[in-house]
Design a protein around this motif. Structure first.
Motif, PDB file in Angstrom:
ATOM      1  N   GLN A  15       1.030  -1.258  -0.517  1.00  0.00           N
ATOM      2  CA  GLN A  15       0.145   0.102  -0.112  1.00  0.00           C
ATOM      3  C   GLN A  15       0.419   1.049  -0.245  1.00  0.00           C
ATOM      4  OE1 GLN A  15      -2.848  -0.328  -0.455  1.00  0.00           O
ATOM      5  NE2 GLN A  15      -2.953  -2.723  -0.322  1.00  0.00           N
ATOM      6  N   ALA A  16       2.424   0.997  -0.673  1.00  0.00           N
ATOM      7  CA  ALA A  16       3.309   2.293  -0.654  1.00  0.00           C
ATOM      8  C   ALA A  16       2.536   3.009  -1.735  1.00  0.00           C
ATOM      9  CB  ALA A  16       4.505   1.971  -0.011  1.00  0.00           C
ATOM     10  N   GLY A  17       2.304   3.163  -2.873  1.00  0.00           N
ATOM     11  CA  GLY A  17       2.218   3.487  -3.589  1.00  0.00           C
ATOM     12  C   GLY A  17       2.216   5.411  -3.804  1.00  0.00           C
ATOM     13  N   GLU A  18       1.137   5.880  -2.884  1.00  0.00           N
ATOM     14  CA  GLU A  18       1.024   6.747  -2.617  1.00  0.00           C
ATOM     15  C   GLU A  18       2.084   7.948  -2.218  1.00  0.00           C
ATOM     16  OE1 GLU A  18      -0.626   8.998  -4.667  1.00  0.00           O
ATOM     17  OE2 GLU A  18      -2.096   7.666  -5.645  1.00  0.00           O
ATOM     18  N   GLU A  19       1.792   7.315  -1.023  1.00  0.00           N
ATOM     19  CA  GLU A  19       3.648   7.684  -0.148  1.00  0.00           C
ATOM     20  C   GLU A  19       4.759   7.206  -0.579  1.00  0.00           C
ATOM     21  OE1 GLU A  19       5.696  10.255   2.432  1.00  0.00           O
ATOM     22  OE2 GLU A  19       3.846   9.570   2.358  1.00  0.00           O
ATOM     23  N   TYR A  20       5.090   6.507  -1.733  1.00  0.00           N
ATOM     24  CA  TYR A  20       6.748   6.764  -2.121  1.00  0.00           C
ATOM     25  C   TYR A  20       6.660   7.933  -3.556  1.00  0.00           C
ATOM     26  CZ  TYR A  20      10.590   4.472  -4.073  1.00  0.00           C
ATOM     27  OH  TYR A  20      12.212   4.108  -4.447  1.00  0.00           O
ATOM     28  N   GLY A  59       7.108   4.254 -11.615  1.00  0.00           N
ATOM     29  CA  GLY A  59       7.161   4.796 -12.695  1.00  0.00           C
ATOM     30  C   GLY A  59       8.403   5.741 -13.212  1.00  0.00           C
ATOM     31  N   ARG A  60       8.777   6.035 -11.860  1.00  0.00           N
ATOM     32  CA  ARG A  60       9.668   7.846 -12.142  1.00  0.00           C
ATOM     33  C   ARG A  60      10.746   7.097 -12.838  1.00  0.00           C
ATOM     34  NH1 ARG A  60      14.489   8.064  -9.006  1.00  0.00           N
ATOM     35  NH2 ARG A  60      13.784   6.045  -8.017  1.00  0.00           N
ATOM     36  N   ILE A  61      11.465   6.244 -12.798  1.00  0.00           N
ATOM     37  CA  ILE A  61      12.810   5.864 -13.714  1.00  0.00           C
ATOM     38  C   ILE A  61      11.644   5.604 -15.330  1.00  0.00           C
ATOM     39  CG2 ILE A  61      14.376   5.111 -14.466  1.00  0.00           C
ATOM     40  CD1 ILE A  61      14.704   4.244 -11.273  1.00  0.00           C
ATOM     41  N   ALA A  62      11.006   4.675 -15.629  1.00  0.00           N
ATOM     42  CA  ALA A  62      10.455   4.501 -16.765  1.00  0.00           C
ATOM     43  C   ALA A  62      10.447   6.136 -17.320  1.00  0.00           C
ATOM     44  CB  ALA A  62       9.483   2.943 -16.312  1.00  0.00           C
ATOM     45  N   ILE A  63      10.089   6.467 -16.887  1.00  0.00           N
ATOM     46  CA  ILE A  63       8.712   7.711 -17.195  1.00  0.00           C
ATOM     47  C   ILE A  63      10.152   8.865 -18.332  1.00  0.00           C
ATOM     48  CG2 ILE A  63       7.728   9.539 -16.457  1.00  0.00           C
ATOM     49  CD1 ILE A  63       5.661   8.115 -14.857  1.00  0.00           C
ATOM     50  N   GLN A  64      11.358   9.226 -16.695  1.00  0.00           N
ATOM     51  CA  GLN A  64      11.889  10.006 -17.787  1.00  0.00           C
ATOM     52  C   GLN A  64      13.222   9.509 -18.548  1.00  0.00           C
ATOM     53  OE1 GLN A  64      13.226  12.924 -16.944  1.00  0.00           O
ATOM     54  NE2 GLN A  64      15.140  12.879 -17.517  1.00  0.00           N
ATOM     55  N   LEU A  65      12.863   8.094 -18.685  1.00  0.00           N
ATOM     56  CA  LEU A  65      13.996   7.711 -19.188  1.00  0.00           C
ATOM     57  C   LEU A  65      12.516   7.775 -20.888  1.00  0.00           C
ATOM     58  CD1 LEU A  65      15.486   3.942 -17.835  1.00  0.00           C
ATOM     59  CD2 LEU A  65      16.666   5.377 -18.939  1.00  0.00           C
ATOM     60  N   VAL A  66      11.122   6.902 -20.817  1.00  0.00           N
ATOM     61  CA  VAL A  66      10.476   7.757 -21.931  1.00  0.00           C
ATOM     62  C   VAL A  66      10.991   8.576 -22.796  1.00  0.00           C
ATOM     63  CG1 VAL A  66       8.875   7.654 -22.726  1.00  0.00           C
ATOM     64  CG2 VAL A  66       9.116   5.779 -21.944  1.00  0.00           C
ATOM     65  N   GLU A  67      10.876  10.231 -21.283  1.00  0.00           N
ATOM     66  CA  GLU A  67      11.463  11.519 -22.369  1.00  0.00           C
ATOM     67  C   GLU A  67      13.023  11.770 -22.409  1.00  0.00           C
ATOM     68  OE1 GLU A  67       9.658  14.673 -21.146  1.00  0.00           O
ATOM     69  OE2 GLU A  67       7.634  13.425 -20.707  1.00  0.00           O
ATOM     70  N   VAL A  77       5.158  -5.640  -9.250  1.00  0.00           N
ATOM     71  CA  VAL A  77       4.294  -6.335  -8.539  1.00  0.00           C
ATOM     72  C   VAL A  77       3.164  -5.602  -7.283  1.00  0.00           C
ATOM     73  CG1 VAL A  77       5.570  -7.164  -6.347  1.00  0.00           C
ATOM     74  CG2 VAL A  77       3.882  -8.999  -6.715  1.00  0.00           C
ATOM     75  N   ASP A  78       3.469  -4.612  -7.708  1.00  0.00           N
ATOM     76  CA  ASP A  78       2.635  -4.436  -5.994  1.00  0.00           C
ATOM     77  C   ASP A  78       1.882  -2.957  -7.049  1.00  0.00           C
ATOM     78  OD1 ASP A  78       1.915  -2.172  -4.547  1.00  0.00           O
ATOM     79  OD2 ASP A  78       3.477  -1.590  -3.170  1.00  0.00           O
ATOM     80  N   ALA A  79       0.762  -3.299  -6.843  1.00  0.00           N
ATOM     81  CA  ALA A  79      -0.706  -2.555  -7.239  1.00  0.00           C
ATOM     82  C   ALA A  79      -0.537  -1.008  -6.910  1.00  0.00           C
ATOM     83  CB  ALA A  79      -1.866  -2.954  -7.422  1.00  0.00           C
ATOM     84  N   SER A  80      -0.052  -0.620  -5.997  1.00  0.00           N
ATOM     85  CA  SER A  80      -0.156   0.608  -5.618  1.00  0.00           C
ATOM     86  C   SER A  80      -0.035   1.352  -6.625  1.00  0.00           C
ATOM     87  CB  SER A  80       0.010   0.176  -4.451  1.00  0.00           C
ATOM     88  OG  SER A  80       0.742   0.072  -3.569  1.00  0.00           O
ATOM     89  N   MET A  81       2.064   0.768  -6.389  1.00  0.00           N
ATOM     90  CA  MET A  81       2.756   1.346  -7.392  1.00  0.00           C
ATOM     91  C   MET A  81       2.728   1.730  -8.477  1.00  0.00           C
ATOM     92  SD  MET A  81       5.479   1.262  -4.520  1.00  0.00           S
ATOM     93  CE  MET A  81       6.783   2.297  -5.735  1.00  0.00           C
ATOM     94  N   LEU A  82       2.179   0.877  -9.015  1.00  0.00           N
ATOM     95  CA  LEU A  82       1.414   1.021 -10.435  1.00  0.00           C
ATOM     96  C   LEU A  82      -0.084   1.987 -10.642  1.00  0.00           C
ATOM     97  CD1 LEU A  82       2.013  -3.323 -12.115  1.00  0.00           C
ATOM     98  CD2 LEU A  82       3.418  -0.955 -12.476  1.00  0.00           C
ATOM     99  N   ALA A  83      -0.186   1.344  -9.951  1.00  0.00           N
ATOM    100  CA  ALA A  83      -1.589   2.520  -9.791  1.00  0.00           C
ATOM    101  C   ALA A  83      -1.076   4.047 -10.447  1.00  0.00           C
ATOM    102  CB  ALA A  83      -2.589   2.629  -8.794  1.00  0.00           C
ATOM    103  N   VAL A  84       0.209   4.780 -10.001  1.00  0.00           N
ATOM    104  CA  VAL A  84       0.616   5.883  -9.682  1.00  0.00           C
ATOM    105  C   VAL A  84       1.415   5.935 -10.554  1.00  0.00           C
ATOM    106  CG1 VAL A  84       2.518   7.643  -8.921  1.00  0.00           C
ATOM    107  CG2 VAL A  84       0.789   6.298  -6.716  1.00  0.00           C
ATOM    108  N   ALA A  85       2.681   4.923 -11.436  1.00  0.00           N
ATOM    109  CA  ALA A  85       2.298   4.805 -12.862  1.00  0.00           C
ATOM    110  C   ALA A  85       1.307   4.971 -13.869  1.00  0.00           C
ATOM    111  CB  ALA A  85       3.522   3.698 -12.996  1.00  0.00           C
ATOM    112  N   ARG A  86       0.426   4.161 -13.910  1.00  0.00           N
ATOM    113  CA  ARG A  86      -0.668   3.823 -15.235  1.00  0.00           C
ATOM    114  C   ARG A  86      -0.665   5.338 -15.009  1.00  0.00           C
ATOM    115  NH1 ARG A  86      -2.406  -1.921 -13.347  1.00  0.00           N
ATOM    116  NH2 ARG A  86      -1.282  -2.867 -14.931  1.00  0.00           N
ATOM    117  N   ARG A  87      -1.262   6.091 -13.399  1.00  0.00           N
ATOM    118  CA  ARG A  87      -1.987   8.299 -13.620  1.00  0.00           C
ATOM    119  C   ARG A  87      -1.602   8.930 -14.085  1.00  0.00           C
ATOM    120  NH1 ARG A  87      -1.956   9.290  -7.812  1.00  0.00           N
ATOM    121  NH2 ARG A  87      -0.344  10.314  -8.207  1.00  0.00           N
TER     122      ARG A  87
END
Length: 208
Positions: A15-20, A59-67, A77-87
């Motif tokens: 459940q760490a996605g938003e805080e991360y 997705g911090r690094i992946a988004i920057q690599l696309v940039e 594997v953490d759905a809460s983290m991926l929810a932030v990346a997808r948003r």
């Protein structure tokens, strides 16, 4: 038999996605460079390279690599983290999956670089490390690079003690037919020496 959780899930409960995400937003707002990993990988890559961010988190690094012009797929594997990346980057490829079962996600073995940053390897489920490294190596094209970053002591890990020594990690990489090319103490490329608390390692899959 109950499947053993990875160390990250034990720490966060998934459940760490938003805080991360808020943590890195605060660092960026304070003027800190939060894109060191992406810059490090970009320097190793040809233009428009294929990258797999294994354990991509928010997705911090992946988004920057696309940039920076690369084609980057993230898996976590953490759905809460991926929810932030997808948003934050809905057009990018984000896959929910366990790295110990990476071979079930249908990825083509054509990545120029596979990245496992942010203590991904030390936070795996105990005993899965050799399997995960074998799957990461298999995702690479011949001659492709595996880049990992991990803490080697309690000061650089969210754990009371490191779950393994760097020599054990190198042994697992060798079993996956990966050759160590370079090792640094930071993402800025500071020299590594025995006793360093952090290691950034670059391994290569054989070209043939």
């Amino acid at each position: 038999m109950t499947e053993q959780k990875d160390r990250w899930a034990e720490l966060t409960g998934g459940q760490a996605g938003e805080e991360y995400a808020r943590r890195f937003a605060r660092l960026a707002a304070a003027g800190q460079d939060v894109h060191g990993e992406a810059a490090f990988c970009d320097a190793l890559l040809r233009p428009a390279a294929r990258v797999l961010d294994a354990g991509c988190g928010t997705g911090r690094i992946a988004i920057q690599l696309v940039e920076l012009g690369h084609d980057c797929t993230g898996v976590d594997v953490d759905a809460s983290m991926l929810a932030v990346a997808r948003r934050d980057a809905p057009a990018q490829d984000w896959l929910l999956g366990d790295l110990a079962r990476l071979d079930t996600l249908g990825l083509q073995p054509d990545f120029d670089l596979v990245l496992a940053a942010g203590n991904v390897i030390p936070l795996l489920a105990p005993g899965t490390e050799p399997t995960v490294l074998r799957h990461l190596a298999a995702a690479l094209r011949p001659g492709g690079l595996l880049v990992t970053g991990m803490g080697l002591d309690a000061a650089h890990l969210p754990l009371p003690e490191p779950p393994f020594e760097i020599q054990k990690f190198d042994h697992w990489c060798a079993l996956a037919d990966l050759t160590l090319l370079h090792r640094y103490a930071t993402w800025d490329g500071d020299p590594y020496a025995p006793g360093c608390g952090y290691a950034v390692s670059v391994h290569r899959r054989p070209a043939a």
